[in-house]
Motif scaffolding. Structure first.
Motif, mmCIF file in Angstrom:
data_model
loop_
_atom_site.group_PDB
_atom_site.id
_atom_site.type_symbol
_atom_site.label_atom_id
_atom_site.label_comp_id
_atom_site.label_asym_id
_atom_site.label_seq_id
_atom_site.Cartn_x
_atom_site.Cartn_y
_atom_site.Cartn_z
ATOM 1 N N UNK A 81 45.550 22.184 34.418
ATOM 2 C CA UNK A 81 45.081 21.180 35.375
ATOM 3 C C UNK A 81 43.621 21.401 35.778
ATOM 4 N N UNK A 82 42.937 22.298 35.069
ATOM 5 C CA UNK A 82 41.542 22.572 35.392
ATOM 6 C C UNK A 82 41.357 23.268 36.725
ATOM 7 N N UNK A 83 42.344 24.125 37.107
ATOM 8 C CA UNK A 83 42.289 24.808 38.391
ATOM 9 C C UNK A 83 42.448 26.322 38.203
ATOM 10 N N UNK A 84 42.251 27.062 39.284
ATOM 11 C CA UNK A 84 42.279 28.527 39.194
ATOM 12 C C UNK A 84 42.497 29.137 40.570
ATOM 13 N N UNK A 85 42.810 30.450 40.568
ATOM 14 C CA UNK A 85 42.772 31.232 41.799
ATOM 15 C C UNK A 85 41.321 31.633 42.034
ATOM 16 N N UNK A 86 40.792 31.322 43.204
ATOM 17 C CA UNK A 86 39.379 31.567 43.488
ATOM 18 C C UNK A 86 39.032 33.049 43.500
ATOM 19 N N UNK A 87 40.009 33.925 43.761
ATOM 20 C CA UNK A 87 39.730 35.356 43.915
ATOM 21 C C UNK A 87 39.810 36.128 42.601
ATOM 22 N N UNK A 88 40.104 35.454 41.491
ATOM 23 C CA UNK A 88 40.079 36.057 40.145
ATOM 24 C C UNK A 88 40.882 37.366 40.098
ATOM 25 N N UNK A 89 42.197 37.298 40.278
ATOM 26 C CA UNK A 89 42.999 38.514 40.450
ATOM 27 C C UNK A 89 43.072 39.388 39.204
ATOM 28 N N UNK A 90 43.006 40.716 39.370
ATOM 29 C CA UNK A 90 43.235 41.625 38.253
ATOM 30 C C UNK A 90 44.723 41.717 37.927
ATOM 31 N N UNK A 91 45.035 41.905 36.650
ATOM 32 C CA UNK A 91 46.420 42.047 36.224
ATOM 33 C C UNK A 91 46.813 43.519 36.111
ATOM 34 N N UNK A 92 45.992 44.300 35.405
ATOM 35 C CA UNK A 92 46.284 45.693 35.065
ATOM 36 C C UNK A 92 47.551 45.813 34.223
ATOM 37 N N UNK A 93 47.888 44.781 33.504
ATOM 38 C CA UNK A 93 49.047 44.801 32.612
ATOM 39 C C UNK A 93 49.649 43.426 32.480
ATOM 40 N N UNK A 94 50.241 43.102 31.325
ATOM 41 C CA UNK A 94 50.764 41.751 31.080
ATOM 42 C C UNK A 94 51.953 41.373 31.954
ATOM 43 N N UNK A 95 52.624 42.359 32.571
ATOM 44 C CA UNK A 95 53.797 42.060 33.396
ATOM 45 C C UNK A 95 53.445 41.768 34.849
ATOM 46 N N UNK A 96 52.171 41.637 35.166
ATOM 47 C CA UNK A 96 51.745 41.407 36.551
ATOM 48 C C UNK A 96 52.435 40.181 37.143
#
Length: 356
Positions: A81-96
């Motif tokens: 939808x051309x949207x995002x989380x503004x805070x750009x969260x880190x995952x530190x792994x694919x299961x986040x």
């Protein structure tokens, strides 16, 4: 279709049983951030089955999902939808998971310019330490019902309640982004970060790795062209990968040493700090990553001297205190909150501070 499942009854039953037996619980989702905070202990309470996006209104810029929902699944839907989380969260792994994102409260490179996790949380549903399901906030930005308990859950590491469902504000993705780089020393990098921050420039990330200054700009073609002409520097190729490495700690700075990694939060104008070790600067100067074998006492005293604080992020023994010591009045407030939400002290006990 993404898998969805409501596991709230089973989670509630497990918490009630633990409260009756006063059995400590260790809350587990994707476990990608299990390293963060003090060493967890207690009977595992798996919450990753409780997942699924329950509401998404692109026109309202709000998404609601269960805490065990994979972060990658949510961000893929937002990207469509051309949207995002503004805070750009880190995952530190694919299961986040979404719950881990909120419980840890960690933000990525865009945080100073787009907002923190706490700024975007609109409402939560939790289970407290008594096994009661509670809902706070809602799906709108304005909430005048009293204390903003929903945002209190951000960064609490599950010590106040098990997150069941979270509503967050999202933002449109920028139409275009470029990253400029130029060779600078630390003193000049910090100076430029602060000069640019006080100008009408489309900043969305800043970093300094010891040799090169990096600045990401987000906006229209015309806006980016004008900003580049004003700031100078070379365009970095494959900048998406560069900022992903910074966000996920796969950048060479985070990989080339096994020394303990400290995260400093300081005033953005703080000059280079004279301590032996390796430094990386982010958030326009407000975040300093530091690798060193210095003692916690020396590091925290130095952080306080410049009006900041230091957290042991990775490495070393996490059975001791990880977060910066709290003043007595603030620690007393934490005790009262813990007593109100988790009187039997069964939810991630000691994960933040030994006495909580």
């Amino acid at each position: 279709m993404a898998w969805a499942y409501d596991d709230s009854e089973a989670i509630q039953e497990a918490i009630r049983a633990a409260a009756a037996a006063q059995t400590p619980l260790c809350i587990r989702g994707g476990s990608t951030k299990a390293f963060y905070g003090r060493q967890p202990h207690g009977k595992p309470l798996e919450v990753s089955k409780h997942r699924g996006i329950t509401s998404y209104e692109p026109t309202e810029l709000v998404i609601t999902a269960r805490a065990g929902t994979p972060l990658a699944e949510i961000e893929a839907l937002l990207a469509e939808q051309g949207q995002m989380f503004a805070f750009e969260p880190p995952y530190f792994g694919p299961q986040a998971t979404l719950g881990g994102l909120v419980a840890c409260g960690l933000s990525g490179p865009r945080r100073p310019y787009g907002g923190a996790v706490r700024d975007m949380v609109l409402g939560v549903q939790i289970i407290n330490g008594k096994g009661q399901i509670l809902r706070f906030g809602g799906q709108v930005m304005k909430n005048v019902a009293g204390y903003d308990i929903s945002r209190l859950m951000v960064g609490s590491l599950g010590t106040l309640g098990v997150l069941l469902e979270i509503s967050l504000k999202v933002l449109p993705r920028p139409t275009r982004e470029i990253t400029l780089s130029q060779e600078r020393d630390a003193q000049n990098a910090i100076r430029l970060f602060n000069v640019w921050a006080n100008q009408p420039l489309p900043l969305s990330a800043c970093a300094f790795d010891g040799e090169q200054l990096y600045v990401r700009l987000s906006g229209s073609e015309e806006t980016l062209r004008a900003a580049r002409n004003k700031m100078g520097g070379d365009i970095l190729s494959d900048d998406t990968l560069f900022w992903e490495k910074v966000r996920e700690h796969t950048h060479v700075f985070f990989q080339r040493s096994t020394q303990p990694l400290w995260r400093w939060s300081v005033p953005a104008t703080t000059p280079p700090i004279d301590l032996p070790g390796e430094w990386k600067i982010g958030w326009g100067g407000a975040q300093r990553w530091f690798r060193s074998e210095l003692t916690a006492e020396i590091i925290r005293a130095a952080a306080e001297d410049v009006g900041g604080y230091a957290t042991l992020f990775r490495g070393k023994d996490h059975t001791g205190e990880v977060f910066h010591p709290l003043p007595p009045a603030l620690m007393a407030l934490h005790h009262r909150l813990k007593q109100a939400f988790d009187p039997h002290r069964i939810l991630n006990p000691g994960r933040m501070y030994r006495e909580l």
